[in-house]
Scaffold this motif. Structure first.
Motif, PDB file in Angstrom:
ATOM      1  N   LEU A  46       0.840  -1.204   0.000  1.00 52.31           N
ATOM      2  CA  LEU A  46       0.000   0.000   0.000  1.00 52.31           C
ATOM      3  C   LEU A  46       0.871   1.249   0.000  1.00 52.31           C
ATOM      4  O   LEU A  46       0.600   2.221  -0.717  1.00 52.31           O
ATOM      5  CB  LEU A  46      -0.888   0.020   1.242  1.00 52.31           C
ATOM      6  CG  LEU A  46      -2.263  -0.615   1.095  1.00 52.31           C
ATOM      7  CD1 LEU A  46      -2.960  -0.650   2.443  1.00 52.31           C
ATOM      8  CD2 LEU A  46      -3.101   0.186   0.108  1.00 52.31           C
ATOM      9  N   ILE A  74      -0.066   6.310  20.684  1.00 56.03           N
ATOM     10  CA  ILE A  74      -0.889   5.799  19.582  1.00 56.03           C
ATOM     11  C   ILE A  74      -1.734   4.615  20.059  1.00 56.03           C
ATOM     12  O   ILE A  74      -2.910   4.512  19.720  1.00 56.03           O
ATOM     13  CB  ILE A  74       0.016   5.346  18.414  1.00 56.03           C
ATOM     14  CG1 ILE A  74       0.597   6.556  17.708  1.00 56.03           C
ATOM     15  CG2 ILE A  74      -0.746   4.472  17.455  1.00 56.03           C
ATOM     16  CD1 ILE A  74      -0.045   6.864  16.391  1.00 56.03           C
ATOM     17  N   LEU A  86      -4.553   5.962  22.053  1.00 56.43           N
ATOM     18  CA  LEU A  86      -5.505   6.640  21.166  1.00 56.43           C
ATOM     19  C   LEU A  86      -6.382   5.621  20.444  1.00 56.43           C
ATOM     20  O   LEU A  86      -7.604   5.756  20.399  1.00 56.43           O
ATOM     21  CB  LEU A  86      -4.725   7.505  20.159  1.00 56.43           C
ATOM     22  CG  LEU A  86      -5.484   8.027  18.947  1.00 56.43           C
ATOM     23  CD1 LEU A  86      -6.689   8.836  19.375  1.00 56.43           C
ATOM     24  CD2 LEU A  86      -4.575   8.898  18.088  1.00 56.43           C
ATOM     25  N   TRP A  87      -5.751   4.567  19.899  1.00 62.58           N
ATOM     26  CA  TRP A  87      -6.542   3.603  19.139  1.00 62.58           C
ATOM     27  C   TRP A  87      -7.351   2.694  20.037  1.00 62.58           C
ATOM     28  O   TRP A  87      -8.405   2.202  19.625  1.00 62.58           O
ATOM     29  CB  TRP A  87      -5.660   2.829  18.168  1.00 62.58           C
ATOM     30  CG  TRP A  87      -5.464   3.626  16.916  1.00 62.58           C
ATOM     31  CD1 TRP A  87      -4.530   4.591  16.705  1.00 62.58           C
ATOM     32  CD2 TRP A  87      -6.260   3.566  15.727  1.00 62.58           C
ATOM     33  NE1 TRP A  87      -4.696   5.128  15.456  1.00 62.58           N
ATOM     34  CE2 TRP A  87      -5.738   4.518  14.824  1.00 62.58           C
ATOM     35  CE3 TRP A  87      -7.355   2.799  15.331  1.00 62.58           C
ATOM     36  CZ2 TRP A  87      -6.278   4.722  13.558  1.00 62.58           C
ATOM     37  CZ3 TRP A  87      -7.886   2.994  14.066  1.00 62.58           C
ATOM     38  CH2 TRP A  87      -7.356   3.954  13.203  1.00 62.58           C
ATOM     39  N   MET A 104     -10.265   4.665  20.229  1.00 61.49           N
ATOM     40  CA  MET A 104     -11.021   4.623  18.968  1.00 61.49           C
ATOM     41  C   MET A 104     -11.905   3.369  18.895  1.00 61.49           C
ATOM     42  O   MET A 104     -12.996   3.391  18.356  1.00 61.49           O
ATOM     43  CB  MET A 104     -10.062   4.592  17.779  1.00 61.49           C
ATOM     44  CG  MET A 104      -9.266   5.840  17.565  1.00 61.49           C
ATOM     45  SD  MET A 104     -10.162   7.060  16.617  1.00 61.49           S
ATOM     46  CE  MET A 104     -10.241   6.266  15.016  1.00 61.49           C
ATOM     47  N   GLY A 117      -5.826  -3.878  11.654  1.00 63.74           N
ATOM     48  CA  GLY A 117      -6.422  -2.719  10.995  1.00 63.74           C
ATOM     49  C   GLY A 117      -5.756  -1.438  11.463  1.00 63.74           C
ATOM     50  O   GLY A 117      -5.392  -0.565  10.666  1.00 63.74           O
ATOM     51  N   PHE A 118      -5.520  -1.363  12.775  1.00 67.23           N
ATOM     52  CA  PHE A 118      -4.858  -0.186  13.327  1.00 67.23           C
ATOM     53  C   PHE A 118      -3.448  -0.029  12.755  1.00 67.23           C
ATOM     54  O   PHE A 118      -3.006   1.074  12.447  1.00 67.23           O
ATOM     55  CB  PHE A 118      -4.833  -0.292  14.857  1.00 67.23           C
ATOM     56  CG  PHE A 118      -3.559   0.150  15.488  1.00 67.23           C
ATOM     57  CD1 PHE A 118      -3.278   1.496  15.618  1.00 67.23           C
ATOM     58  CD2 PHE A 118      -2.618  -0.779  15.911  1.00 67.23           C
ATOM     59  CE1 PHE A 118      -2.092   1.907  16.185  1.00 67.23           C
ATOM     60  CE2 PHE A 118      -1.432  -0.373  16.474  1.00 67.23           C
ATOM     61  CZ  PHE A 118      -1.166   0.975  16.607  1.00 67.23           C
ATOM     62  N   LEU A 120      -2.235  -0.388   9.999  1.00 66.35           N
ATOM     63  CA  LEU A 120      -2.138   0.229   8.668  1.00 66.35           C
ATOM     64  C   LEU A 120      -1.848   1.730   8.744  1.00 66.35           C
ATOM     65  O   LEU A 120      -1.420   2.325   7.757  1.00 66.35           O
ATOM     66  CB  LEU A 120      -3.443   0.033   7.891  1.00 66.35           C
ATOM     67  CG  LEU A 120      -3.691  -1.368   7.359  1.00 66.35           C
ATOM     68  CD1 LEU A 120      -4.965  -1.387   6.551  1.00 66.35           C
ATOM     69  CD2 LEU A 120      -2.529  -1.828   6.514  1.00 66.35           C
ATOM     70  N   CYS A 121      -2.049   2.341   9.907  1.00 71.24           N
ATOM     71  CA  CYS A 121      -1.793   3.785   9.984  1.00 71.24           C
ATOM     72  C   CYS A 121      -0.296   4.080   9.864  1.00 71.24           C
ATOM     73  O   CYS A 121       0.107   5.220   9.709  1.00 71.24           O
ATOM     74  CB  CYS A 121      -2.400   4.405  11.238  1.00 71.24           C
ATOM     75  SG  CYS A 121      -1.520   4.032  12.738  1.00 71.24           S
ATOM     76  N   VAL A 151       1.551   3.239   7.381  1.00 68.50           N
ATOM     77  CA  VAL A 151       1.873   3.184   5.970  1.00 68.50           C
ATOM     78  C   VAL A 151       2.825   4.329   5.558  1.00 68.50           C
ATOM     79  O   VAL A 151       3.700   4.165   4.718  1.00 68.50           O
ATOM     80  CB  VAL A 151       0.540   3.182   5.180  1.00 68.50           C
ATOM     81  CG1 VAL A 151       0.188   4.501   4.639  1.00 68.50           C
ATOM     82  CG2 VAL A 151       0.544   2.123   4.121  1.00 68.50           C
TER      83      VAL A 151
END
Lengths: 290, 278
Positions: free
Chosen positions: A84, A117, A120-121, A124, A162-163, A165-166, A168
């Motif tokens: 990605l 992070i 934070l997630w 989320m 999923g988290f 991927l931030c 990238v």
């Protein structure tokens, strides 16, 4: 510059601090890790127990789960995150509009501490006030209204991946810098032949940044092998050890004073890292010669 | 006609991807900042609704009740000292390697830079034992030493590459004028290498500021706790005070984002110099 005889002392003085630190925090710990992994060291006394730590570890379901999860993280990074990142780098290459702004913005998760992070997630994904559930509800998946992503056996790993991927942006920045070094002549020639942007990316840029792409995969593998904060702070390895990873496992062994066992897990972790790196290097070499 | 269709498709594809990832990277932070200005009750409402009154006291509460000020000062002291020592030691070593020939030079360089590839977190138990053995458990100096060592491979690599890129003539002239080894380093090379020092230093500072596992491993008293370890306590301490936790997280990430925005060219150059070649 050749060293004059009377300057040898200076030279030694200059390299001494780095060498001492390197021995103290790289060489000695690795030797120590290896030696104590064959003992039942608990912080006070140690007896030689042979391979007992290793056999016990491999018979533990949660430890095998930790290895597979670490490999799962590495594989996701290599097969999803880095490709990605390559796509985004190709899209932003050649000083495309606003590339600097996007580069800065996408890199921000990398400069923020993993602890922050992770917190934070975790928020989320929170079942009551998390943004993820709200957005899912908003676009029509109302089943997830109060779904506890990180607490549910089936979704915890998926949520963590999923988290991840931030991140990238980190790999994107490395590959983007490599594209900046490609000569414009190639693209001019392709333009004359009437190549589309997609053809240019596929046939000119992609082959030229292949080695950087592999480098990013190597970096991704190291990061995902040694990661700790995300799992420790978001799920603590739970629920039911589903999201356990190696460093969290070692941490848990440390907190119950099974230091020999923890170090055996450390040896296995370093071995896995070495195997992954060597095989990636081999792959990289055969790829560049083809 | 065919061409137009495909370039339109490319255009749409490009912006959909870029915007969705920008969203992914930044949106959580915006949500975090907004949430940190709400009350706990408002948090459960629509996340996009602005709070009735901006609750700036969440920040003052977090700073006062959790002693965030102390944590920030500790982090600053530890990160700056570790960065200073790291840059001093690694630039000295890099100067010796990049500018001189001596026996074992290549082995030394390869060995130190190979340290980049070691998954260091496997070594937490040995680190714990060594720091205890040196009687440095629960001291600032223990953490400084560890941070200094952990960043050594990357800094040495960046600085060696940088020193190699500086033209040799100035140094040779000073050598003929009778400058000794240390004078050549302090008077000639360090001023010329300032951009490289800044790159490696920015990297090292961000690494130290963000570090979590060693801070948790090697300290226990609240007096020397760093901010990253400190905020993880918020999950227990403010068990239901989520907004307080959010305010603390915002405070903890501000310094590294600020340093990055200020020195972003350095960070990105260092990253690419350090990794594209390696």
């Amino acid at each position: 510059m050749q060293i004059k005889k009377d300057e040898v002392v200076w030279l030694l003085l200059f390299i001494a601090p780095a060498i001492i630190l390197f021995f103290l925090f790289f060489i000695i710990p690795i030797l120590f890790l290896f030696v104590t992994s064959f003992t039942n060291w608990d912080g006070i006394s140690a007896e030689f127990v042979g391979l007992e730590n290793y056999t016990k570890l491999f018979n533990k379901k949660s430890f095998v789960r930790a290895i597979t999860n670490n490999l799962y993280w590495c594989l996701t990074a290599a097969l999803i995150t880095v490709p990605l990142a390559l796509i985004i780098a190709l899209l932003l290459a050649h000083r495309s509009r606003g590339w600097k702004v996007f580069r800065t913005v996408l890199f921000i998760p990398q400069v923020v501490s993993s602890a922050a992070i992770a917190m934070l997630w975790a928020a989320m994904f929170n079942a009551e006030y998390g943004l993820v559930n709200f957005l899912l509800d908003y676009i029509g998946f109302s089943d997830y209204k109060n779904h506890n992503w990180l607490g549910n056996v089936r979704t915890a790993n998926a949520a963590l991946i999923g988290f991840s991927l931030c991140y990238v942006g980190y790999f994107m920045v490395i590959m983007l810098a490599k594209t900046a070094g490609i000569s414009e002549d190639y693209y001019d020639a392709a333009n004359i032949d009437g190549a589309s942007q997609f053809q240019k990316d596929l046939h000119i840029t992609a082959p030229l940044i292949k080695s950087t792409f592999f480098l990013c995969i190597i970096l991704a593998v190291i990061f995902n092998l040694r990661q700790f904060e995300y799992v420790y702070l978001m799920t603590a390895g739970g629920p039911a050890n589903k999201t356990q990873v190696l460093v969290v496992y070692i941490w848990n062994e440390l907190s119950v004073q099974r230091l020999g066992r923890g170090n055996a897990a450390g040896v296995i972790m370093i071995a896995i890292g070495a195997i992954l790196l060597l095989s990636l290097r081999k792959l990289l070499k055969s790829e560049t010669y083809n | 006609m065919q061409r137009d269709l495909s370039s339109n498709f490319y255009f749409i594809f490009k912006w959909v991807i870029i915007i969705s990832f920008v969203f992914y990277a930044v949106f959580p932070f915006l949500w975090l900042v907004l949430a940190s200005l709400k009350t706990n009750a408002e948090l459960l409402d629509d996340p996009f609704k602005l709070p009735a009154v901006f609750q700036f006291q969440n920040y003052s509460n977090a700073i006062r009740e959790a002693g965030l000020g102390k944590l920030i000062i500790n982090s600053l002291v530890i990160s700056t000292s570790a960065t200073f020592l790291n840059i001093l030691f690694s630039s000295m070593c890099a100067f010796a390697i990049a500018r001189h020939t001596f026996w074992g030079k290549n082995v030394l360089f390869l060995m130190i830079t190979a340290g980049i590839l070691v998954p260091l977190n496997a070594l937490i138990i040995p680190y714990f034992a060594i720091i205890n053995f040196l009687n440095l458990y629960d001291t600032r100096f223990g953490l400084i030493l560890v941070y200094c060592a952990v960043g050594l491979p990357v800094s040495t690599f960046i600085l060696t590459e940088f020193f190699k890129s500086i033209p040799k003539e100035i140094e040779e002239a000073s050598y003929l004028d009778g400058c000794n080894f240390a004078a050549r380093y302090f008077r000639i090379m360090l001023p010329l290498a300032l951009p490289g020092l800044a790159t490696a230093g920015t990297f090292q500072f961000i690494l130290c500021w963000n570090e979590f596992i060693y801070a948790m491993l090697l300290t226990s008293s609240t007096d020397i706790r760093t901010i990253q370890f400190g905020i993880s306590y918020f999950t227990n301490q403010f068990f239901s005070d989520y907004v307080g936790m959010f305010a603390a997280v915002v405070i903890s990430i501000l310094p590294s984002i600020t340093v990055f925005i200020l020195f972003q060219e350095r960070v990105i150059n260092g990253l690419t110099a350090g990794s594209v070649k390696g």
